[in-house]
Design a protein around this motif. Structure first.
Motif, PDB file in Angstrom:
ATOM      1  N   PRO A  97       0.813  -1.226   0.000  1.00 24.35           N
ATOM      2  CA  PRO A  97       0.000   0.000   0.000  1.00 24.35           C
ATOM      3  C   PRO A  97       0.843   1.272   0.000  1.00 24.35           C
ATOM      4  CG  PRO A  97      -0.025  -1.020   2.174  1.00 24.35           C
ATOM      5  CD  PRO A  97       0.678  -1.979   1.254  1.00 24.35           C
ATOM      6  N   PHE A  98       2.120   1.148   0.334  1.00 25.21           N
ATOM      7  CA  PHE A  98       2.977   2.341   0.404  1.00 25.21           C
ATOM      8  C   PHE A  98       3.855   2.485  -0.831  1.00 25.21           C
ATOM      9  CE2 PHE A  98       2.305   0.811   4.814  1.00 25.21           C
ATOM     10  CZ  PHE A  98       1.432   1.807   5.210  1.00 25.21           C
ATOM     11  N   LYS A 150      -0.960   6.052  -3.483  1.00 22.01           N
ATOM     12  CA  LYS A 150      -0.212   5.445  -2.387  1.00 22.01           C
ATOM     13  C   LYS A 150      -1.002   5.702  -1.111  1.00 22.01           C
ATOM     14  CE  LYS A 150       3.057   4.878  -5.494  1.00 22.01           C
ATOM     15  NZ  LYS A 150       4.442   5.301  -5.554  1.00 22.01           N
ATOM     16  N   ALA A 151      -1.702   4.675  -0.638  1.00 20.70           N
ATOM     17  CA  ALA A 151      -2.605   4.857   0.515  1.00 20.70           C
ATOM     18  C   ALA A 151      -1.811   4.861   1.819  1.00 20.70           C
ATOM     19  CB  ALA A 151      -3.652   3.768   0.538  1.00 20.70           C
ATOM     20  N   MET A 155      -0.844  -1.552 -13.467  1.00 17.53           N
ATOM     21  CA  MET A 155      -1.126  -2.633 -14.405  1.00 17.53           C
ATOM     22  C   MET A 155       0.182  -3.191 -14.960  1.00 17.53           C
ATOM     23  SD  MET A 155      -4.414  -2.937 -14.623  1.00 17.53           S
ATOM     24  CE  MET A 155      -5.650  -2.001 -13.725  1.00 17.53           C
ATOM     25  N   ARG A 179     -14.769   0.616  -5.285  1.00 15.35           N
ATOM     26  CA  ARG A 179     -14.787   0.943  -3.844  1.00 15.35           C
ATOM     27  C   ARG A 179     -13.404   0.890  -3.219  1.00 15.35           C
ATOM     28  NH1 ARG A 179     -19.085  -3.276  -1.491  1.00 15.35           N
ATOM     29  NH2 ARG A 179     -19.881  -3.967  -3.501  1.00 15.35           N
ATOM     30  N   ALA A 180     -12.453   0.325  -3.937  1.00 11.91           N
ATOM     31  CA  ALA A 180     -11.110   0.120  -3.382  1.00 11.91           C
ATOM     32  C   ALA A 180     -10.190   1.253  -3.830  1.00 11.91           C
ATOM     33  CB  ALA A 180     -10.567  -1.227  -3.859  1.00 11.91           C
ATOM     34  N   PRO A 181      -9.108   1.489  -3.090  1.00 11.35           N
ATOM     35  CA  PRO A 181      -8.149   2.498  -3.549  1.00 11.35           C
ATOM     36  C   PRO A 181      -7.538   2.070  -4.881  1.00 11.35           C
ATOM     37  CG  PRO A 181      -7.693   1.818  -1.279  1.00 11.35           C
ATOM     38  CD  PRO A 181      -8.737   0.880  -1.815  1.00 11.35           C
ATOM     39  N   HIS A 182      -7.283   3.063  -5.726  1.00  9.81           N
ATOM     40  CA  HIS A 182      -6.538   2.774  -6.942  1.00  9.81           C
ATOM     41  C   HIS A 182      -5.218   2.113  -6.581  1.00  9.81           C
ATOM     42  CE1 HIS A 182      -8.097   4.214 -10.763  1.00  9.81           C
ATOM     43  NE2 HIS A 182      -8.751   5.146 -10.103  1.00  9.81           N
ATOM     44  N   PHE A 183      -4.838   1.109  -7.335  1.00 15.03           N
ATOM     45  CA  PHE A 183      -3.532   0.498  -7.125  1.00 15.03           C
ATOM     46  C   PHE A 183      -2.847   0.345  -8.465  1.00 15.03           C
ATOM     47  CE2 PHE A 183      -0.455  -2.860  -6.815  1.00 15.03           C
ATOM     48  CZ  PHE A 183       0.214  -2.522  -5.660  1.00 15.03           C
ATOM     49  N   PRO A 184      -1.545   0.673  -8.570  1.00 19.90           N
ATOM     50  CA  PRO A 184      -0.699   1.248  -7.525  1.00 19.90           C
ATOM     51  C   PRO A 184      -0.622   2.770  -7.582  1.00 19.90           C
ATOM     52  CG  PRO A 184       0.680   0.563  -9.348  1.00 19.90           C
ATOM     53  CD  PRO A 184      -0.754   0.307  -9.763  1.00 19.90           C
ATOM     54  N   THR A 237     -11.256 -10.311  -6.766  1.00 20.63           N
ATOM     55  CA  THR A 237     -10.453 -11.343  -7.423  1.00 20.63           C
ATOM     56  C   THR A 237     -10.059 -12.491  -6.493  1.00 20.63           C
ATOM     57  OG1 THR A 237      -8.455 -10.122  -6.867  1.00 20.63           O
ATOM     58  CG2 THR A 237      -9.441  -9.655  -9.012  1.00 20.63           C
ATOM     59  N   ASP A 269      -3.339 -10.747  -9.036  1.00 21.05           N
ATOM     60  CA  ASP A 269      -4.085 -11.287 -10.175  1.00 21.05           C
ATOM     61  C   ASP A 269      -3.698 -12.748 -10.339  1.00 21.05           C
ATOM     62  OD1 ASP A 269      -2.142 -11.776 -12.602  1.00 21.05           O
ATOM     63  OD2 ASP A 269      -1.480  -9.913 -11.663  1.00 21.05           O
ATOM     64  N   ASP A 285     -14.316  -4.989 -12.616  1.00 25.71           N
ATOM     65  CA  ASP A 285     -13.558  -5.998 -11.859  1.00 25.71           C
ATOM     66  C   ASP A 285     -12.869  -6.974 -12.816  1.00 25.71           C
ATOM     67  OD1 ASP A 285     -14.704  -4.658  -9.752  1.00 25.71           O
ATOM     68  OD2 ASP A 285     -15.827  -6.359  -8.967  1.00 25.71           O
ATOM     69  N   ARG A 340      -4.283  -6.644 -15.175  1.00 29.61           N
ATOM     70  CA  ARG A 340      -3.153  -6.920 -14.270  1.00 29.61           C
ATOM     71  C   ARG A 340      -2.499  -8.248 -14.599  1.00 29.61           C
ATOM     72  NH1 ARG A 340      -1.338  -4.044 -10.160  1.00 29.61           N
ATOM     73  NH2 ARG A 340      -0.408  -5.695  -8.945  1.00 29.61           N
ATOM     74  N   TYR A 367      -9.973  -5.122 -14.346  1.00 27.19           N
ATOM     75  CA  TYR A 367      -8.874  -5.016 -13.375  1.00 27.19           C
ATOM     76  C   TYR A 367      -8.080  -6.318 -13.320  1.00 27.19           C
ATOM     77  CZ  TYR A 367      -6.309  -4.536  -9.035  1.00 27.19           C
ATOM     78  OH  TYR A 367      -5.298  -4.498  -8.109  1.00 27.19           O
ATOM     79  N   MET A 368      -8.799  -7.419 -13.156  1.00 27.42           N
ATOM     80  CA  MET A 368      -8.122  -8.715 -13.040  1.00 27.42           C
ATOM     81  C   MET A 368      -7.334  -9.047 -14.307  1.00 27.42           C
ATOM     82  SD  MET A 368      -9.702 -12.551 -12.346  1.00 27.42           S
ATOM     83  CE  MET A 368     -10.507 -12.784 -13.935  1.00 27.42           C
ATOM     84  N   THR A 376     -10.598  -7.644  -1.831  1.00 28.06           N
ATOM     85  CA  THR A 376     -10.832  -6.202  -1.929  1.00 28.06           C
ATOM     86  C   THR A 376     -11.290  -5.769  -3.313  1.00 28.06           C
ATOM     87  OG1 THR A 376      -8.978  -6.089  -0.403  1.00 28.06           O
ATOM     88  CG2 THR A 376      -9.799  -4.004  -1.282  1.00 28.06           C
ATOM     89  N   ARG A 377     -10.811  -6.424  -4.341  1.00 28.82           N
ATOM     90  CA  ARG A 377     -11.173  -6.044  -5.714  1.00 28.82           C
ATOM     91  C   ARG A 377     -11.885  -7.177  -6.463  1.00 28.82           C
ATOM     92  NH1 ARG A 377      -7.018  -3.617  -3.660  1.00 28.82           N
ATOM     93  NH2 ARG A 377      -6.741  -1.375  -3.923  1.00 28.82           N
ATOM     94  N   MET A 389     -16.591  -4.335  -7.098  1.00 22.70           N
ATOM     95  CA  MET A 389     -15.651  -4.096  -6.005  1.00 22.70           C
ATOM     96  C   MET A 389     -14.596  -3.025  -6.312  1.00 22.70           C
ATOM     97  SD  MET A 389     -16.502  -6.438  -3.654  1.00 22.70           S
ATOM     98  CE  MET A 389     -15.024  -6.675  -2.672  1.00 22.70           C
ATOM     99  N   VAL A 390     -14.041  -3.033  -7.499  1.00 21.51           N
ATOM    100  CA  VAL A 390     -12.863  -2.198  -7.772  1.00 21.51           C
ATOM    101  C   VAL A 390     -13.139  -0.722  -7.504  1.00 21.51           C
ATOM    102  CG1 VAL A 390     -11.398  -1.331  -9.646  1.00 21.51           C
ATOM    103  CG2 VAL A 390     -11.682  -3.781  -9.330  1.00 21.51           C
TER     104      VAL A 390
END
Lengths: 310, 310
Positions: A156-157, B309-310, B1, B301-306, A221, A191, B261, B268, B264-265, A218-219, B298-299
């Motif tokens: 997450p960081f 930076k949460a 991604m 609702r989740a923080p963007h990754f990456p 998957t 993934d 979702d 990635r 996203y899967m 969380t996503r 789901m996606v």
């Protein structure tokens, strides 16, 4: 439930129930020691034979786990059950071993320096050394110890985590001969292609040591990653009743893969888990009011199939 | 991604956006024609190039689709987009073709007599004959037609569905040379082992005809089934923005696998979809108030990754 084994998966996998620890640790609603023990009882009644009972960590950092000693003292005496205590350092290991009720220590190494500093105040390399010391301490006390690599699929960081740093941690841990090694997708960004690749690479290093996987949904998957992992040779899967877990300060964030959803998928796919789906669904219904929220798990909300003809 | 292709999956798959039809058809909240067209616009803006725009069915049975002709009339004129109209009989096919705006008919056969009687008033065998007639009618009008086999993994009325009846329907449909054949898990009971097996068997019968899959996430297994299907050779996946779909009278029941979702899967995992995740997430946020409910995807609702930076 179909009864035939699948050519795409092993005939049987083991599920480690993690709801009492990873499931509960971030819950805002305080859960009593009695309710934690009731949750453990329900998991055992559903057929669980290995369970992450609690963690021996700093109660100021994780207030929900402040009653670790009381939970350990209340665990049913069962020769056929392995109780896991999660520990982050030798001090935690000593506490867990002193209870006399923890069968297996769970040590945690991290695949990211940034996460290691935040989570346990040490770099990735130091976390591997710490986990090795914990494994040694468990063995010296006549107990087993497994090791989990946190944020193996993303941090997450610092963002993306390379295969190299994960496999370096795997190699470092394997050298201490844990009873099991696990790859954990702490923040739910894995993934299935990377899961399959990293599980296969971990197996190649691990030899006879079983590989466990730990996914958060969380996503969306989570179950795809479980399926990919067992196809690549993982033989143990962490799961939490109700899909408990995740951060209470992030609305909609889901937790661990749900035990009942994993069991539904695997049993229908011909992969035996030894767990009873109806008992897990009953545990889900009992748990929701205890944590005072709707649980993200899906199977308990859907009609039984094929038993109830809707 | 990640950008690398995976050895576990194809380099690219096509996503058919089904939110305007299968996503909306069971929604209790009436959705205006303008909002349906806005949803289609948002899907196209996210990169969708094939979309199930509406269905030409009995408006008394499916009130949400009563404006099929108006939706068809309002579709953007795009040479690079294929608009699908779902039809259950020749009368529907004639209506769809008469609009002059539908590029491809979607015919539906069923793998269960009990479901066929309830859904379209005919047995499984009769539904295959009906779908063949629809395919012929589309071709006679210079349009393409694909065929979907509903309840291929389980029936809400009769329970388990055998591979035999599904593959008999596949063979019957293939004989009419549709442009594509699909296996649909109408009620969300599929498991990835059976998905892989049935997709592989369907491919063996289908020759050069592409195989599409259609999954609902009712029991949390949707993305696992997508992953298993593309690993077994499915090249097209149905999905609905927001995970829209499902029955409004069954609280918690989830709908189609969510486009965002799935994207996203797959992205990635190194599988290209051609779709833009941010645009899909924006469409999700636009859609929730339109249908007046929280969407199960789901996606979003989740923080963007990456990136974040949460």
């Amino acid at each position: 439930m179909t009864a035939t084994a699948s050519p795409f998966a092993p005939a049987r996998i083991e599920i480690v129930e993690v709801s009492p620890r990873d499931g509960l640790q971030n819950e805002k609603t305080p859960v009593s020691t009695a309710d934690k023990l009731a949750l453990i009882d329900r998991a055992l009644a559903a057929g669980v034979r290995r369970i992450e009972a609690t963690s021996f960590v700093n109660p100021r950092a994780v207030p929900q786990m402040a009653d670790a000693d009381a939970v350990a003292a209340g665990l049913p005496e069962r020769d056929d059950v392995t109780y896991i205590g999660l520990v982050l350092n030798l001090r935690g290991a000593e506490r867990a071993l002193a209870t006399g009720r923890i069968d297996q220590l769970g040590a945690v190494a991290v695949a990211s320096d940034a996460f290691g500093i935040a989570n346990q105040g040490m770099s990735s390399a130091d976390s591997v050394a710490s986990a090795r010391a914990i494994i040694d301490a468990a063995k010296a006390a006549g107990k087993s110890a497994q090791a989990t690599i946190a944020v193996a699929f993303g941090c997450p960081f610092s963002g993306e985590v390379s295969d190299d740093i994960v496999l370096e941690a795997v190699a470092g841990l394997i050298a201490a001969s844990p009873c099991e090694i696990a790859l954990a997708d702490t923040i739910g960004v894995a993934d299935p292609a990377r899961v399959a690749r990293l599980v296969a690479a971990t197996r190649a290093l691990a030899g006879a040591i079983p590989v466990r996987v730990h996914f958060h949904n969380t996503r969306g998957t989570g179950l795809a990653n479980v399926w990919a992992a067992i196809g690549a040779g993982a033989s143990v899967v962490d799961a939490a009743i109700g899909g408990l877990g995740g951060c209470p300060f992030a609305p909609g964030a889901a937790g661990n893969v749900a035990t009942e959803d994993v069991v539904y998928m695997l049993e229908r796919a011909g992969v035996r888990t030894g767990l009873d789906l109806d008992a897990l669904i009953a545990a889900n219904r009992w748990l929701a009011p205890v944590v005072d929220k709707a649980l993200p798990a899906m199977v308990a909300r859907a009609p039984h199939f094929p038993r109830d003809k809707a």
